[in-house]
Motif scaffolding. Sequence first.
Motif, mmCIF file in Angstrom:
data_model
loop_
_atom_site.group_PDB
_atom_site.id
_atom_site.type_symbol
_atom_site.label_atom_id
_atom_site.label_comp_id
_atom_site.label_asym_id
_atom_site.label_seq_id
_atom_site.Cartn_x
_atom_site.Cartn_y
_atom_site.Cartn_z
ATOM 1 N N UNK A 76 0.447 -1.267 0.162
ATOM 2 C CA UNK A 76 0.007 -0.019 -0.120
ATOM 3 C C UNK A 76 1.084 1.055 -0.059
ATOM 4 N N UNK A 77 0.882 1.814 1.280
ATOM 5 C CA UNK A 77 1.370 3.692 1.521
ATOM 6 C C UNK A 77 2.835 3.398 1.753
ATOM 7 N N UNK A 78 3.555 2.231 2.487
ATOM 8 C CA UNK A 78 4.563 2.065 2.522
ATOM 9 C C UNK A 78 4.695 0.562 2.721
ATOM 10 N N UNK A 79 6.005 0.432 2.233
ATOM 11 C CA UNK A 79 6.536 -1.385 2.773
ATOM 12 C C UNK A 79 7.491 -1.658 3.679
ATOM 13 N N UNK A 80 6.921 -0.076 5.136
ATOM 14 C CA UNK A 80 7.464 -0.645 6.645
ATOM 15 C C UNK A 80 6.042 -0.637 7.378
ATOM 16 N N UNK A 81 5.068 0.451 7.474
ATOM 17 C CA UNK A 81 3.796 -0.272 8.077
ATOM 18 C C UNK A 81 2.362 -0.472 7.618
ATOM 19 N N UNK A 82 2.523 -0.770 6.694
ATOM 20 C CA UNK A 82 1.202 -0.438 6.062
ATOM 21 C C UNK A 82 1.524 -2.012 5.291
ATOM 22 N N UNK A 83 0.214 -2.996 5.774
ATOM 23 C CA UNK A 83 0.356 -4.375 5.153
ATOM 24 C C UNK A 83 -1.628 -4.366 5.071
ATOM 25 N N UNK A 242 2.223 -17.885 6.908
ATOM 26 C CA UNK A 242 3.534 -18.230 7.142
ATOM 27 C C UNK A 242 4.367 -16.784 6.545
ATOM 28 N N UNK A 243 3.466 -16.085 6.193
ATOM 29 C CA UNK A 243 3.715 -14.564 5.888
ATOM 30 C C UNK A 243 4.214 -13.239 7.581
ATOM 31 N N UNK A 244 3.264 -13.866 7.571
ATOM 32 C CA UNK A 244 3.252 -13.285 9.191
ATOM 33 C C UNK A 244 3.820 -13.117 9.970
ATOM 34 N N UNK A 245 4.126 -14.610 10.182
ATOM 35 C CA UNK A 245 5.359 -14.858 11.472
ATOM 36 C C UNK A 245 6.626 -14.601 10.410
ATOM 37 N N UNK A 246 6.907 -14.939 9.384
ATOM 38 C CA UNK A 246 7.927 -15.028 9.274
ATOM 39 C C UNK A 246 8.515 -13.659 8.641
ATOM 40 N N UNK A 247 7.435 -12.337 8.240
ATOM 41 C CA UNK A 247 8.293 -11.006 8.672
ATOM 42 C C UNK A 247 6.967 -10.503 9.671
ATOM 43 N N UNK A 248 7.318 -10.716 10.869
ATOM 44 C CA UNK A 248 6.307 -10.160 11.805
ATOM 45 C C UNK A 248 6.555 -8.756 12.631
ATOM 46 N N UNK A 249 8.112 -8.864 12.260
ATOM 47 C CA UNK A 249 7.936 -7.379 12.658
ATOM 48 C C UNK A 249 7.927 -6.032 11.823
ATOM 49 N N UNK A 250 7.850 -6.425 10.582
ATOM 50 C CA UNK A 250 7.739 -5.553 9.867
ATOM 51 C C UNK A 250 5.945 -5.510 10.040
ATOM 52 N N UNK A 251 4.749 -6.141 9.772
ATOM 53 C CA UNK A 251 3.600 -6.504 9.628
ATOM 54 C C UNK A 251 3.374 -6.064 10.956
ATOM 55 N N UNK A 252 3.650 -5.280 11.851
ATOM 56 C CA UNK A 252 3.598 -5.699 13.037
ATOM 57 C C UNK A 252 3.602 -4.631 13.892
ATOM 58 N N UNK A 253 4.024 -3.778 13.232
ATOM 59 C CA UNK A 253 4.907 -2.201 13.160
ATOM 60 C C UNK A 253 3.771 -1.054 13.210
ATOM 61 N N UNK A 254 2.986 -1.469 12.785
ATOM 62 C CA UNK A 254 1.777 -0.566 13.171
ATOM 63 C C UNK A 254 1.153 -0.572 13.305
ATOM 64 N N UNK A 255 1.025 -1.808 14.202
ATOM 65 C CA UNK A 255 0.084 -2.254 15.562
ATOM 66 C C UNK A 255 0.564 -1.995 17.202
ATOM 67 N N UNK A 256 2.193 -1.671 16.894
ATOM 68 C CA UNK A 256 3.216 -1.759 17.609
ATOM 69 C C UNK A 256 3.302 0.250 17.360
ATOM 70 N N UNK A 257 2.277 1.015 16.760
ATOM 71 C CA UNK A 257 2.685 2.094 16.663
ATOM 72 C C UNK A 257 1.195 3.132 17.916
ATOM 73 N N UNK A 258 0.059 1.571 17.068
ATOM 74 C CA UNK A 258 -0.991 2.423 18.334
ATOM 75 C C UNK A 258 -1.513 1.283 19.275
ATOM 76 N N UNK A 259 -0.523 -0.255 19.489
ATOM 77 C CA UNK A 259 -0.952 -0.537 20.112
ATOM 78 C C UNK A 259 -0.994 0.795 22.059
ATOM 79 N N UNK A 260 -1.933 0.171 22.927
ATOM 80 C CA UNK A 260 -2.390 0.783 24.404
ATOM 81 C C UNK A 260 -1.458 -0.009 25.165
ATOM 82 N N UNK A 261 -0.732 -0.918 24.664
ATOM 83 C CA UNK A 261 0.187 -1.431 25.787
ATOM 84 C C UNK A 261 1.483 -0.899 25.961
ATOM 85 N N UNK A 262 1.699 0.513 25.373
ATOM 86 C CA UNK A 262 2.664 1.380 24.877
ATOM 87 C C UNK A 262 2.624 2.454 26.167
#
Length: 513
Positions: A76-83, A242-262
């Motif tokens: 989409x709009x980013x190869x880092x946070x958009x999936x 397979x892709x979700x767990x294989x590229x966990x860090x990149x795919x979960x970047x957006x969640x890490x930005x907007x998670x209440x656990x921050x």
Amino acid sequence: MKTRKEGFIKSKMKNEKIIFILILIIILATALRIINLANWPASFNQDEALNGYEAYSILKTGRDHRGNFLPVFFEGFSDQVDNRLPLYIYSTIPWMAIFGLDKFATRLPSAIFGILTVIITYFLAKELFKKESIALLAAFFLTISPWHIFLSRLGIEAITVPLFSVLTIFFFLIGLRKNKIFILFAGLSLALLFYTYHIAKLLTPLLGGLLLVFYWKEVKENRVWFLSAFLIFLIISFPFLFIQFGQWTRIQTRFNQISIFNFSFWPAFLIYNFLTYLTPKFLFTHYPFFIIILFFISLFLIKQMEAKFLFILILISLLPVVILIFNPHSHRSMSIIPFIEILAAFGGWQILNRLKELRVSPKIGYFSFVLIFLFLSFFNLNFLIKNKYPYNFLNGFYQYVPKEVIDYLKENQDKYEKIVFTNKANQPYIFFLFYLNYPPEKFQSLKIKRDYLPDGLQIVNSFDKYRFCDLNECYSPEKNNLYVARINEITDLEEKKIFYTVNGSVFRIITND
């Protein structure tokens, strides 16, 4: 004493009446979701334009607009946070082949998903409560729900969640009670839920777990079928997992930005987020008054196992939403649709039953029910108008580039060296690609320079003869360019033409000639 023939005729007439009412409900649901689909809502935001263009790009080249071959996760709009998940985009491809790249083709799958959800809601409610009246009421309530209508008319993926949720539950129950083969379809539907929208990453295991816990006895009795369904689930969901767990860090970047656990106070945040969905503003903007009233009535009469199941389902459906910031959120919380409508229908049926117990005439009971329905509908309509529905329905949704602006640029671009467009718009380049029907293979062949924003999203600086920048910095009086500025850019220059969006935003056409 009634003969068997008379009983058969009466039963047939009753069934025909039910079918007739259901057909009317489906016709109404279709009309509310299809009529003038391309033009209402008037806005067509960047996510819709992206979904449409991705489908068009896949159709023409087999690759998304960034050049990835048949992706499971769209960058989409980013190869880092958009999936972005693929189900909506791929379901749009046939309509692109038929109608071409336009707003109607982009939004049509959403309308179809919405209509199908109404139909499956009828069958699910009927299977849960074994009452035609509850099933018809539930389908009707969903049909006229402002929330569901509006999001059924947007070309975004959130609308797919309620369909595959109700479909999974319906197949599960039919499989247990009538035909075991549908247990396999439940596994298939649950796997497809993974591919719908981000909240489904957590919702899918929660929904599957709830079904197993609630119906564990029946599941054990049909363990072979459920093991087969689980195998189907694993096969279909394997690419996603397979892709979700294989590229966990990149795919979960957006969640890490907007998670209440921050936040250190996340437990309080969690409770607060749940409560935001009980505020009058949220409830009465998203639902008719009488549905909310009947829903709360049903909670006081929640003795049946099926009603308890639906209530728990609403709670777990909100869980993937409330662990994020920005609540209440109309897209993410669509997972509770149509379970509120089904419980509201159950509440309405309970009221009518209580009236019968009080020996109130059925005609008086139904007349009173309709009268209250019309009375509350009037106040609900008044409330929505005063709150400028739907323009205040989704915050930020009306930040878009009108088609008229791109059409004007297309007509006049040959007169100028470059078209310089403000970057004070949300991903403006995607509107150029969409409205210009820009060849995907040509865009994929260009060396596009993108810059990262602080949140990880990317912006396109230029492609072809189009440039995107802050006009206060990149305006040049010497060059023969056409500039499109916002209200607060190059304010000392007089505009040649002005375009307005539905929320009053301005795009000013400025030239040096």
